[in-house]
Design an enzyme around this catalytic site. Structure first.
Site, short mmCIF file in Angstrom:
data_model
loop_
_atom_site.label_atom_id
_atom_site.label_comp_id
_atom_site.label_asym_id
_atom_site.label_seq_id
_atom_site.Cartn_x
_atom_site.Cartn_y
_atom_site.Cartn_z
N GLU A 219 -7.31 0.04 0.72
CA GLU A 219 -6.08 0.02 1.93
C GLU A 219 -5.31 1.35 1.42
O GLU A 219 -5.26 2.19 2.64
CB GLU A 219 -5.42 -1.05 1.58
CG GLU A 219 -4.20 -1.19 2.50
CD GLU A 219 -3.18 -2.35 2.47
OE1 GLU A 219 -2.59 -2.86 3.37
OE2 GLU A 219 -2.89 -2.62 1.46
N GLU B 222 8.94 2.95 -1.73
CA GLU B 222 9.48 2.63 -3.11
C GLU B 222 8.54 2.43 -4.15
O GLU B 222 8.60 2.68 -5.31
CB GLU B 222 10.54 1.45 -3.10
CG GLU B 222 11.90 1.77 -2.34
CD GLU B 222 11.68 1.90 -0.82
OE1 GLU B 222 12.60 1.95 -0.35
OE2 GLU B 222 10.73 1.17 -0.51
#
Length: 413
Positions: A254, A380
């Site tokens: 991914e 993050e």
């Protein structure tokens, strides 16, 4: 690292370009875009999926689909470089890959690594042809970036397993035939060790898909509920309790797919900046505008060369490293920044909820950038990956090392 085509790649590019020019659905793509800009999201999504299936089927029949896959599973066994060349030549038609990106880019490598040979030969060719669409059932209301915190339960029963729980933000679940699902099979084990992966038929009794309406009017994401869903044990991927390693295979592909791409919108912004306004002056005449455009040109160019670096690494038979995280982290933010600046240049037109084609394309880019900054790892999470794995900084303190059932949970998790 070669930045120009080798002779064999140049010949491949010409062959791909000629085939695409003869067979690509030019008129249909233009019609879909007109519908979208006219504020018809539901009809647009339906037609987009239909045209995408037709284009994928045409590529499959002509041998242009899933080029890096083995021939036995519907591909051609070519290199990543040739695959990227074809994607470059597809140009605007690459957006028709959207419905198949998860299945072909994330799920298929997981099936190739962990499914039985019979299942691979049964499920991969329809996935390559576009006859079937797969989704990835990972995130939950209480487990998104912290994927190992999933709570959907897998309980052993005669002949297989019973699944109970909920997934959320599942892209494309409403038109998927199958999906891979990460489950909690042992709540007494540490959270990374008590997971097991399966693939499921999305029409199985007990599965309920509820689309989530987005601001744009379409429903790309979904809630998915599992109520005592039976899954045969032969649909398990990997070992019982080994689901985290299987999930890492999916996640790495991914992030490879999302990271090995460049921001969108620069060309459109550049053309907008060159257009004269009512006073005869173009935005690009201003120094501040030129500086912003120059900055984004440098980023887009650098990220494009980063993709070449990834390709060179793959050609050597190695796995790319931090450059994948950098590509997604910088690329997603850059797409959103470019779109926001384009809307600023449009002035009052750019603040309209709906407008002409020029306004709508920047609205779409901005929304895409927002989604892209979350999918496949948030900003993050990617910064933590770069800090710990690339820079060698110490990891954050953790309080989730014991049995999963003893880990404190948020009240609504």
């Amino acid at each position: 690292m070669n930045l120009t085509d080798l002779p064999r790649h140049a010949a491949f590019r010409l062959e791909a370009r000629a085939w695409i020019r003869r067979h690509a659905p030019w008129d249909e793509l233009a019609r879909i875009r007109r519908m979208r800009f006219a504020g018809q999201p539901f009809e647009t999504e339906h037609r987009w999926l239909e045209v995408a299936r037709q284009w994928q089927a045409a590529k499959f029949e002509a041998g242009w689909a899933c080029l890096v896959w083995p021939v036995a599973y519907g591909g051609r066994g070519l290199s990543a470089t040739e695959n990227v060349i074809f994607q470059e030549e597809e140009g605007p038609f690459a957006e028709l890959f959207g419905p198949f990106m998860i299945g072909q880019g994330f799920v298929a490598p997981t099936l190739m690594a962990y499914a039985s040979e019979a299942h691979k030969r049964r499920f991969l060719p329809p996935l390559a042809s576009g006859a079937s669409i797969w989704c990835q059932l990972f995130s939950e209301p209480g487990a998104g970036s912290d994927l190992a915190g999933v709570r959907l339960r897998a309980t052993p029963c005669e002949g297989g397993w019973r699944l109970n729980g909920q997934k959320v933000w599942t892209s494309g679940a409403h038109h998927s035939s199958h999906g891979i699902v990460l489950t909690r099979s042992d709540p007494d084990a540490p959270k990374h060790r008590g997971l097991t992966m399966f693939f499921v038929d999305m029409k199985s009794p007990g599965i309920t898909v509820r689309p989530i309406r987005q601001l744009s009017g379409i429903s790309h994401f979904n809630e998915v509920f599992f109520d005592d869903v039976f899954v045969p044990d032969d649909q398990r991927l990997g070992e019982v309790g080994g689901g985290w390693q299987v999930a890492l295979t999916t996640l790495s592909n991914e992030r490879m797919t999302l990271g090995a791409s460049t921001p969108v919108g620069f060309d459109e912004l550049f053309e907008l900046a060159r257009k004269p306004g009512a006073d005869g002056a173009a935005p690009i005449d201003e120094r501040g505008v030129r500086e912003r455009i120059a900055e984004w040109y440098a980023k887009v160019t650098g990220l494009r060369y980063g993709v070449y670096r990834i390709l060179a690494t793959l050609e050597r038979g190695e796995r790319p490293g931090p450059e994948v995280a950098v590509g997604k982290l910088v690329g997603a933010r850059t797409t959103q920044d470019i779109a926001a600046f384009g809307l600023d240049l449009l002035g009052a037109r750019g603040r309209a909820a709906a407008g002409d084609d020029e306004v709508s394309q920047f609205h779409e880019m901005f929304c895409f950038g927002a989604i892209h900054r979350i999918e496949g790892g948030t900003d993050e999470v990617l910064r933590n990956i770069l800090a710990e794995r690339a820079l060698g900084l110490p990891p954050e303190p953790r309080a989730d090392k014991g049995p999963f059932r003893d880990i404190p949970m948020a009240p609504n998790a």
